[in-house]
Enzyme design. Structure first.
Site, PDB file in Angstrom:
ATOM      1  N   ARG A 116      11.832 -57.991  42.610  1.00 52.57           N
ATOM      2  CA  ARG A 116      10.413 -58.196  42.327  1.00 52.57           C
ATOM      3  C   ARG A 116       9.573 -58.261  43.594  1.00 52.57           C
ATOM      4  O   ARG A 116       8.362 -58.433  43.507  1.00 52.57           O
ATOM      5  CB  ARG A 116      10.251 -59.522  41.625  1.00 52.57           C
ATOM      6  CG  ARG A 116       9.915 -59.382  40.176  1.00 52.57           C
ATOM      7  CD  ARG A 116      10.369 -60.649  39.553  1.00 52.57           C
ATOM      8  NE  ARG A 116       9.481 -61.180  38.609  1.00 52.57           N
ATOM      9  CZ  ARG A 116       9.868 -61.393  37.348  1.00 52.57           C
ATOM     10  NH1 ARG A 116      11.038 -60.987  36.934  1.00 52.57           N
ATOM     11  NH2 ARG A 116       9.065 -61.985  36.542  1.00 52.57           N
ATOM     12  N   ARG A 150       0.922 -64.872  36.222  1.00 55.36           N
ATOM     13  CA  ARG A 150       2.104 -64.000  36.316  1.00 55.36           C
ATOM     14  C   ARG A 150       1.690 -62.541  36.483  1.00 55.36           C
ATOM     15  O   ARG A 150       2.311 -61.791  37.242  1.00 55.36           O
ATOM     16  CB  ARG A 150       2.992 -64.168  35.074  1.00 55.36           C
ATOM     17  CG  ARG A 150       3.781 -65.470  35.097  1.00 55.36           C
ATOM     18  CD  ARG A 150       4.304 -65.848  33.735  1.00 55.36           C
ATOM     19  NE  ARG A 150       5.247 -64.896  33.192  1.00 55.36           N
ATOM     20  CZ  ARG A 150       5.494 -64.745  31.891  1.00 55.36           C
ATOM     21  NH1 ARG A 150       4.843 -65.469  31.004  1.00 55.36           N
ATOM     22  NH2 ARG A 150       6.375 -63.869  31.488  1.00 55.36           N
TER      23      ARG A 150
HETATM   24  P1  AP5 Z   1      11.209 -63.297  33.587  1.00 57.08           P
HETATM   25  O1  AP5 Z   1      11.934 -64.012  32.543  1.00 57.08           O
HETATM   26  O2  AP5 Z   1      11.854 -62.148  34.268  1.00 57.08           O
HETATM   27  O3  AP5 Z   1       9.803 -62.896  32.980  1.00 57.08           O
HETATM   28  P2  AP5 Z   1       8.891 -61.584  33.135  1.00 57.08           P
HETATM   29  O4  AP5 Z   1       9.217 -60.563  34.129  1.00 57.08           O
HETATM   30  O5  AP5 Z   1       7.570 -62.216  33.275  1.00 57.08           O
HETATM   31  O6  AP5 Z   1       9.215 -60.807  31.903  1.00 57.08           O
HETATM   32  P3  AP5 Z   1       9.221 -61.317  30.482  1.00 57.08           P
HETATM   33  O7  AP5 Z   1      10.547 -61.948  30.164  1.00 57.08           O
HETATM   34  O8  AP5 Z   1       8.001 -62.167  30.240  1.00 57.08           O
HETATM   35  O9  AP5 Z   1       8.984 -59.977  29.640  1.00 57.08           O
HETATM   36  P4  AP5 Z   1       9.922 -58.758  29.333  1.00 57.08           P
HETATM   37  O10 AP5 Z   1       9.437 -57.579  30.075  1.00 57.08           O
HETATM   38  O11 AP5 Z   1      11.381 -59.119  29.454  1.00 57.08           O
HETATM   39  O12 AP5 Z   1       9.532 -58.564  27.794  1.00 57.08           O
HETATM   40  P5  AP5 Z   1      10.334 -58.926  26.453  1.00 57.08           P
HETATM   41  O13 AP5 Z   1      11.428 -57.939  26.233  1.00 57.08           O
HETATM   42  O14 AP5 Z   1      10.672 -60.390  26.380  1.00 57.08           O
HETATM   43  O15 AP5 Z   1      10.746 -64.302  34.737  1.00 57.08           O
HETATM   44  C1  AP5 Z   1      10.238 -65.588  34.459  1.00 57.08           C
HETATM   45  C2  AP5 Z   1      10.006 -66.345  35.761  1.00 57.08           C
HETATM   46  O16 AP5 Z   1      11.251 -66.515  36.477  1.00 57.08           O
HETATM   47  C3  AP5 Z   1       9.080 -65.645  36.776  1.00 57.08           C
HETATM   48  O17 AP5 Z   1       7.711 -65.896  36.513  1.00 57.08           O
HETATM   49  C4  AP5 Z   1       9.567 -66.285  38.095  1.00 57.08           C
HETATM   50  O18 AP5 Z   1       9.061 -67.603  38.250  1.00 57.08           O
HETATM   51  C5  AP5 Z   1      11.064 -66.366  37.885  1.00 57.08           C
HETATM   52  N1  AP5 Z   1      11.744 -65.115  38.334  1.00 57.08           N
HETATM   53  C6  AP5 Z   1      12.421 -64.239  37.534  1.00 57.08           C
HETATM   54  N2  AP5 Z   1      12.885 -63.211  38.278  1.00 57.08           N
HETATM   55  C7  AP5 Z   1      12.492 -63.439  39.560  1.00 57.08           C
HETATM   56  C8  AP5 Z   1      12.653 -62.723  40.783  1.00 57.08           C
HETATM   57  N3  AP5 Z   1      13.316 -61.547  40.839  1.00 57.08           N
HETATM   58  N4  AP5 Z   1      12.105 -63.256  41.900  1.00 57.08           N
HETATM   59  C9  AP5 Z   1      11.458 -64.436  41.872  1.00 57.08           C
HETATM   60  N5  AP5 Z   1      11.250 -65.163  40.746  1.00 57.08           N
HETATM   61  C10 AP5 Z   1      11.771 -64.660  39.604  1.00 57.08           C
HETATM   62  O19 AP5 Z   1       9.169 -58.593  25.381  1.00 57.08           O
HETATM   63  C11 AP5 Z   1       7.988 -59.386  25.338  1.00 57.08           C
HETATM   64  C12 AP5 Z   1       7.536 -59.524  23.874  1.00 57.08           C
HETATM   65  O20 AP5 Z   1       7.145 -58.245  23.361  1.00 57.08           O
HETATM   66  C13 AP5 Z   1       8.636 -60.041  22.916  1.00 57.08           C
HETATM   67  O21 AP5 Z   1       8.028 -60.852  21.943  1.00 57.08           O
HETATM   68  C14 AP5 Z   1       9.198 -58.751  22.291  1.00 57.08           C
HETATM   69  O22 AP5 Z   1       9.734 -58.982  21.000  1.00 57.08           O
HETATM   70  C15 AP5 Z   1       7.955 -57.858  22.243  1.00 57.08           C
HETATM   71  N6  AP5 Z   1       8.231 -56.418  22.421  1.00 57.08           N
HETATM   72  C16 AP5 Z   1       9.124 -55.857  23.275  1.00 57.08           C
HETATM   73  N7  AP5 Z   1       9.078 -54.505  23.194  1.00 57.08           N
HETATM   74  C17 AP5 Z   1       8.112 -54.209  22.268  1.00 57.08           C
HETATM   75  C18 AP5 Z   1       7.587 -52.985  21.743  1.00 57.08           C
HETATM   76  N8  AP5 Z   1       8.051 -51.782  22.160  1.00 57.08           N
HETATM   77  N9  AP5 Z   1       6.594 -53.059  20.818  1.00 57.08           N
HETATM   78  C19 AP5 Z   1       6.120 -54.265  20.387  1.00 57.08           C
HETATM   79  N10 AP5 Z   1       6.593 -55.456  20.841  1.00 57.08           N
HETATM   80  C20 AP5 Z   1       7.575 -55.443  21.773  1.00 57.08           C
END
Ligand code: AP5
Length: 214
Positions: A88, A171
Site C-alpha cells: 500500500r 481511508r
Molecule cells: P483492509 O482490511 O485492507 O481494508 P481496505 O483496503 O480499506 O479494504 P476493504 O477491506 O475495506 O475493502 P475491499 O476492497 O476488501 O472490499 P470488500 O471485498 O470487503 O485494511 C484495513 C486497515 O488495516 C487499513 O485502514 C490500515 O489501517 C490497515 N492496513 C491493512 N493493510 C495495510 C498495509 N498494507 N499497510 C498499512 N496498513 C494496512 O467489499 C466491500 C463491500 O462491497 C462488501 O460489502 C462486499 O460485499 C461488497 N461488494 C464487493 N464486490 C461487489 C460488487 N462487485 N458489487 C456490489 N457489491 C460488492
C-alpha cells in the site's frame, strides 16, 4: 503464480481474493484480516495496529512488511499466493520485490480493481463481515442467507468500526495519497492490469481471472 490486488477501500479486493484463491489454488494473504485477527485476540500486533486502523491510517511499514514476509515464508516453496491490501506504499512494494527476489521469485501481476468513489462509499456503508472467518457481506448486494450469520461458518456478522462515514473519508484520502502511486510503479514494470470493479461480483471475477492470463 504470485499476484496482488490493488484498489480503494471497498473496491472488492477481499471478495475477489476469496473466490480467485479457491479457483486457482492460491494462498490468500490479507493484511487487513491479519491485523483484525490480532485486534480480536488482543495480540501485540493487534494492539499496535488498532489505533492506526481506528483513525483510518496505515500501520507503519516495518510492522506490515515484517508480518507479510513472515506469511510468505511460511508457505510451501511452490505455493502461489494472492496478496489483498498489500503493498500500500512504495516502501512496501519495494520491500516485497526484495523479499521475493531473495527467494528467486517475482510478482507476476498487480490487478487494479477500479470503482468510483460514490460506489465505494455505498458499499462500505452496507458492509457486514464475519467475526470468525472475515467473509464480507453486503446488506444490499450480497446479504447472508440468515440475517446476522455467516453463510460459510455460522459466525456472527458485525460492521467494521472503520466503516463509519468519517473514517471512510480518511481511508479514501490515505489511499489516494499513499497507494495510488503504486499504479504507475507497476505499470512501468509491465505488471499492471485493470479490471472494471463496478460489475456484479461474478462478472468481476471472470474479468479478473482472464486478466491474470494476459
Ligand atoms: P483492509 O482490511 O485492507 O481494508 P481496505 O483496503 O480499506 O479494504 P476493504 O477491506 O475495506 O475493502 P475491499 O476492497 O476488501 O472490499 P470488500 O471485498 O470487503 O485494511 C484495513 C486497515 O488495516 C487499513 O485502514 C490500515 O489501517 C490497515 N492496513 C491493512 N493493510 C495495510 C498495509 N498494507 N499497510 C498499512 N496498513 C494496512 O467489499 C466491500 C463491500 O462491497 C462488501 O460489502 C462486499 O460485499 C461488497 N461488494 C464487493 N464486490 C461487489 C460488487 N462487485 N458489487 C456490489 N457489491 C460488492
Amino acid at each position: 503464480m504470485y499476484f496482488t490486488l490493488l484498489g480503494a477501500p471497498g473496491a472488492g479486493k477481499g471478495t475477489q481474493a476469496a473466490t480467485a484463491s479457491q479457483r486457482l489454488g492460491l494462498a490468500h494473504i490479507a493484511s487487513g484480516d491479519l491485523f483484525r485477527e490480532g485486534v480480536e485476540k488482543g495480540t501485540e500486533l493487534g494492539l499496535l495496529a488498532k489505533p492506526y486502523m481506528e483513525k483510518g491510517l496505515l500501520v507503519p511499514d516495518e510492522v506490515t512488511v515484517g508480518m507479510i514476509v513472515e506469511r510468505i515464508e511460511a508457505l510451501n516453496h511452490d505455493q502461489g499466493f494472492i496478496l489483498d491490501g498489500f503493498p500500500r506504499t512504495m516502501e512496501q512494494a519495494q520491500a516485497l520485490d526484495r523479499a521475493l527476489g531473495e527467494r528467486g521469485k517475482a510478482l507476476d501481476r498487480a490487478v487494479y480493481i477500479e470503482v468510483s468513489t460514490e460506489e465505494l462509499v455505498r458499499r462500505l456503508s452496507g458492509r457486514w463481515i464475519c467475526r470468525n472467518c472475515q467473509a464480507p457481506y453486503n446488506a444490499v448486494s450480497s446479504p447472508p442467507r440468515v440475517p446476522g450469520k455467516c453463510d460459510r461458518c455460522g459466525g456472527e456478522l458485525y460492521q467494521r468500526p472503520d466503516d463509519k462515514v468519517e473514517t471512510v473519508g480518511k481511508r479514501l484520502e490515505v489511499y489516494s495519497a499513499q497507494t495510488t502511486p503504486l499504479l504507475s510503479y507497476y505499470r512501468k514494470g509491465g505488471k499492471l492490469v485493470g479490471v472494471n470493479g463496478e460489475q456484479g461480483v461474478n462478472e468481476v471475477a471472470e474479468e479478473l481471472i482472464a486478466a491474470l492470463h494476459h
